[in-house]
Scaffold this active site. Sequence first.
Site, short mmCIF file in Angstrom:
data_model
loop_
_atom_site.label_atom_id
_atom_site.label_comp_id
_atom_site.label_asym_id
_atom_site.label_seq_id
_atom_site.Cartn_x
_atom_site.Cartn_y
_atom_site.Cartn_z
N LYS A 25 34.78 -38.32 -13.39
CA LYS A 25 33.65 -37.81 -12.32
C LYS A 25 32.80 -36.80 -12.94
O LYS A 25 31.61 -36.80 -13.08
CB LYS A 25 34.27 -37.50 -10.93
CG LYS A 25 33.08 -36.95 -9.90
CD LYS A 25 33.82 -36.44 -8.72
CE LYS A 25 34.53 -35.07 -8.53
NZ LYS A 25 33.45 -34.01 -8.61
N ASN A 26 33.61 -35.63 -13.30
CA ASN A 26 32.51 -34.59 -13.86
C ASN A 26 31.89 -34.57 -15.27
O ASN A 26 31.40 -33.68 -15.73
CB ASN A 26 33.44 -33.13 -13.78
CG ASN A 26 33.80 -32.87 -12.15
OD1 ASN A 26 33.09 -33.63 -11.42
ND2 ASN A 26 34.86 -32.14 -11.99
N CYS B 51 31.65 -29.80 -2.27
CA CYS B 51 33.06 -29.31 -1.91
C CYS B 51 32.96 -27.85 -1.26
O CYS B 51 32.25 -27.14 -1.93
CB CYS B 51 34.23 -29.16 -2.81
SG CYS B 51 34.86 -31.32 -2.95
N ARG C 149 29.28 -21.03 -3.82
CA ARG C 149 28.58 -21.62 -5.03
C ARG C 149 27.32 -21.60 -4.95
O ARG C 149 26.40 -22.41 -4.74
CB ARG C 149 29.04 -23.46 -4.39
CG ARG C 149 30.58 -23.74 -4.34
CD ARG C 149 30.80 -25.11 -4.25
NE ARG C 149 30.92 -25.46 -5.56
CZ ARG C 149 31.29 -26.70 -5.96
NH1 ARG C 149 31.54 -27.38 -5.00
NH2 ARG C 149 31.25 -27.27 -7.14
N ASP D 216 40.67 -27.45 -10.31
CA ASP D 216 40.60 -28.46 -9.66
C ASP D 216 42.03 -29.16 -9.48
O ASP D 216 42.17 -30.30 -8.80
CB ASP D 216 39.69 -29.67 -10.24
CG ASP D 216 38.50 -29.25 -10.16
OD1 ASP D 216 37.68 -29.83 -10.84
OD2 ASP D 216 37.82 -28.23 -9.63
N ARG E 196 35.61 -39.09 -2.99
CA ARG E 196 34.37 -38.42 -3.75
C ARG E 196 34.67 -38.61 -5.38
O ARG E 196 33.98 -38.72 -6.08
CB ARG E 196 33.98 -37.18 -3.28
CG ARG E 196 33.55 -36.99 -1.79
CD ARG E 196 33.24 -35.65 -1.64
NE ARG E 196 32.21 -35.11 -2.53
CZ ARG E 196 31.53 -34.11 -2.35
NH1 ARG E 196 31.72 -33.07 -1.34
NH2 ARG E 196 30.68 -33.59 -3.08
C1 EPZ Z 1 32.19 -27.83 -11.53
O1 EPZ Z 1 31.59 -27.31 -10.43
C2 EPZ Z 1 32.85 -29.03 -11.16
N1 EPZ Z 1 31.95 -30.02 -10.27
C3 EPZ Z 1 33.85 -28.63 -10.24
O2 EPZ Z 1 34.82 -29.84 -9.59
C4 EPZ Z 1 34.96 -27.61 -11.00
O3 EPZ Z 1 35.69 -27.21 -9.87
C5 EPZ Z 1 34.23 -26.44 -11.47
O4 EPZ Z 1 33.12 -27.22 -12.17
C6 EPZ Z 1 34.87 -25.56 -12.29
O5 EPZ Z 1 35.62 -26.20 -13.29
C7 EPZ Z 1 31.13 -30.92 -11.26
O6 EPZ Z 1 31.42 -30.77 -12.39
C8 EPZ Z 1 30.41 -31.78 -10.44
P1 EPZ Z 1 31.02 -23.63 -11.80
P2 EPZ Z 1 30.47 -25.89 -10.67
O7 EPZ Z 1 29.50 -23.40 -12.00
O8 EPZ Z 1 29.56 -26.44 -12.02
C9 EPZ Z 1 30.50 -19.49 -9.93
C10 EPZ Z 1 35.92 -31.08 -8.26
O9 EPZ Z 1 36.65 -30.90 -7.51
N2 EPZ Z 1 28.95 -19.61 -9.92
O10 EPZ Z 1 31.97 -23.58 -13.28
O11 EPZ Z 1 29.83 -25.88 -9.39
C11 EPZ Z 1 30.81 -20.36 -8.56
O12 EPZ Z 1 30.77 -19.87 -7.45
C12 EPZ Z 1 34.61 -30.20 -8.36
O13 EPZ Z 1 35.82 -32.07 -9.08
C13 EPZ Z 1 27.98 -18.65 -9.86
O14 EPZ Z 1 28.48 -17.45 -9.48
O15 EPZ Z 1 31.39 -24.73 -11.08
C14 EPZ Z 1 32.54 -20.42 -9.00
O16 EPZ Z 1 33.07 -19.26 -8.45
C15 EPZ Z 1 35.03 -28.86 -7.41
N3 EPZ Z 1 26.91 -18.73 -10.00
C16 EPZ Z 1 32.29 -20.44 -10.62
O17 EPZ Z 1 31.03 -19.67 -11.17
C17 EPZ Z 1 26.21 -19.94 -10.34
O18 EPZ Z 1 25.02 -20.04 -10.58
C18 EPZ Z 1 32.69 -21.57 -11.36
O19 EPZ Z 1 31.52 -22.35 -10.97
C19 EPZ Z 1 27.08 -21.25 -10.59
C20 EPZ Z 1 28.58 -20.76 -10.33
#
Ligand code: EPZ
Length: 418
Positions: free
Chosen positions: A22-23, A116, A121, A305, A397
């Site tokens: 998915k990702n 989610c 986020r 995840d 999803r």
């Molecule tokens: C991706 O989400 C994945 N989703 C998530 O999978 C996965 O858990 C996550 O990466 C971490 O590996 C998709 O790829 C569609 P991040 P993403 O930006 O990009 C903070 C699933 O179950 N952050 O790496 O949203 C954020 O709050 C889903 O398949 C900021 O602070 O994750 C979090 O604490 C859930 N500011 C951390 O970084 C930002 O601008 C990691 O978020 C962006 C993120």
Amino acid sequence: MSKLLIHGGNKLFGEIAITAAKNSYLPILAACVLCEEQIVLHNYPNYTDTQSMCKILSSLGANIDFCDGDLIIDPSSLFSWGIESDLACQVRSSIFMLGALLGRFKKARVAYPGGCEIGARPIDIHLSGFKKLGVKVEEKHGYIYCNAEKMHSGTVLLEFPSVGATESLMMASVLLNGETRLLNAAKEPEIVDLQNFLVKLGAKVRGAGSGEIIIEGVKKLHGCEFTPIADRIIAGTYMIGTAMCGGNVLLKGVNPEHLRALIDKLDKTACVIEAKNDKIRVTSDGKPIALGKVETSVYPGLPTDLQAQILALSSISEGSSMIIENVFESRFKHVPELIKMGADVHVKDRVAFVRGVPHLYGASVCGMELRGTASLILAGLVAEGYTTVSNIRHVDRGYKNIELELASLGADIKRIDD
Ligand code: EPZ
């Protein structure tokens, strides 16, 4: 609204070909916006999140067809750079479109993303990266307005290796004059997969997986065919499920290297794992030993995840475990539901203290988000009696007919309508 009805106690035997990630699929679908020629993506997994991304692409003017498991995308007729809230709020990955739209149109108007509910986020890392590259960003009325007329190449140091921000900035830079460097970039396998896709489109991108990604702008991209990697989180979910239920399951088409952290944790404690080429065999007596201290982190660490699934495993493992969630600040929504099934868990801030119990018992539980709902399903597979899991739209999803895949391994599970 559908539910899953599970009668616990069966061991799992058989084999499963793991569907596409998915990702990986989500950022790759966004990246199609950058190209004006036909693209064919194989092994389309048809999760509801990928369906939502296809709806977004169609709303922008792309033509999309499905044929024998392939997704055929013609982005040449794209006319819009705006994503309305009703579509954007369905998935987190709508925010990835920002970078792709800037690459194609030099402007974008995107509503805030969904995804989610596992924390606030925010998107500050995405937006600060764009501003560093000269993009004019305004946030008002629930929309992000970007103007990239004065966008330039440069170096962006991400304050946190955000997966989505890395992907969005990669996409925004592939048609940008000059060389752009992303430092402290995310290293997930899905980032490498996106790089491989972009290179297949004719982009010049290198370094994905290393933490420093270099993008050399090109004038135009061309069409291609591409097969995204298998979903390591689905594979990890079934590995953990087998460790919980007992049995012997072969997972096919997945790269064991993408699950090294999980394999190191599970092997010889919760189960026996044999990994070779693109196959992982899991055998278990269904009597797992507690994993002890478990910490989620960015790749190559233990994936956030898989945290909920590991917590379900820990709830029936002999001994105690401490599970620390380092990536998202609110990712224990599955705990109260597991407690309804007899789990002994105490959460304080980002730490869950789990004491293994001899058995869980069936209950009516409610899914709150994607991976937490998967963990409730795994708990139902081992619980005494019947478990119903509601809100299974969350699990749809990111898993394709999870009940059919588990039933094919011998689980007593079926989808029922309310
Ligand atoms: C991706 O989400 C994945 N989703 C998530 O999978 C996965 O858990 C996550 O990466 C971490 O590996 C998709 O790829 C569609 P991040 P993403 O930006 O990009 C903070 C699933 O179950 N952050 O790496 O949203 C954020 O709050 C889903 O398949 C900021 O602070 O994750 C979090 O604490 C859930 N500011 C951390 O970084 C930002 O601008 C990691 O978020 C962006 C993120």
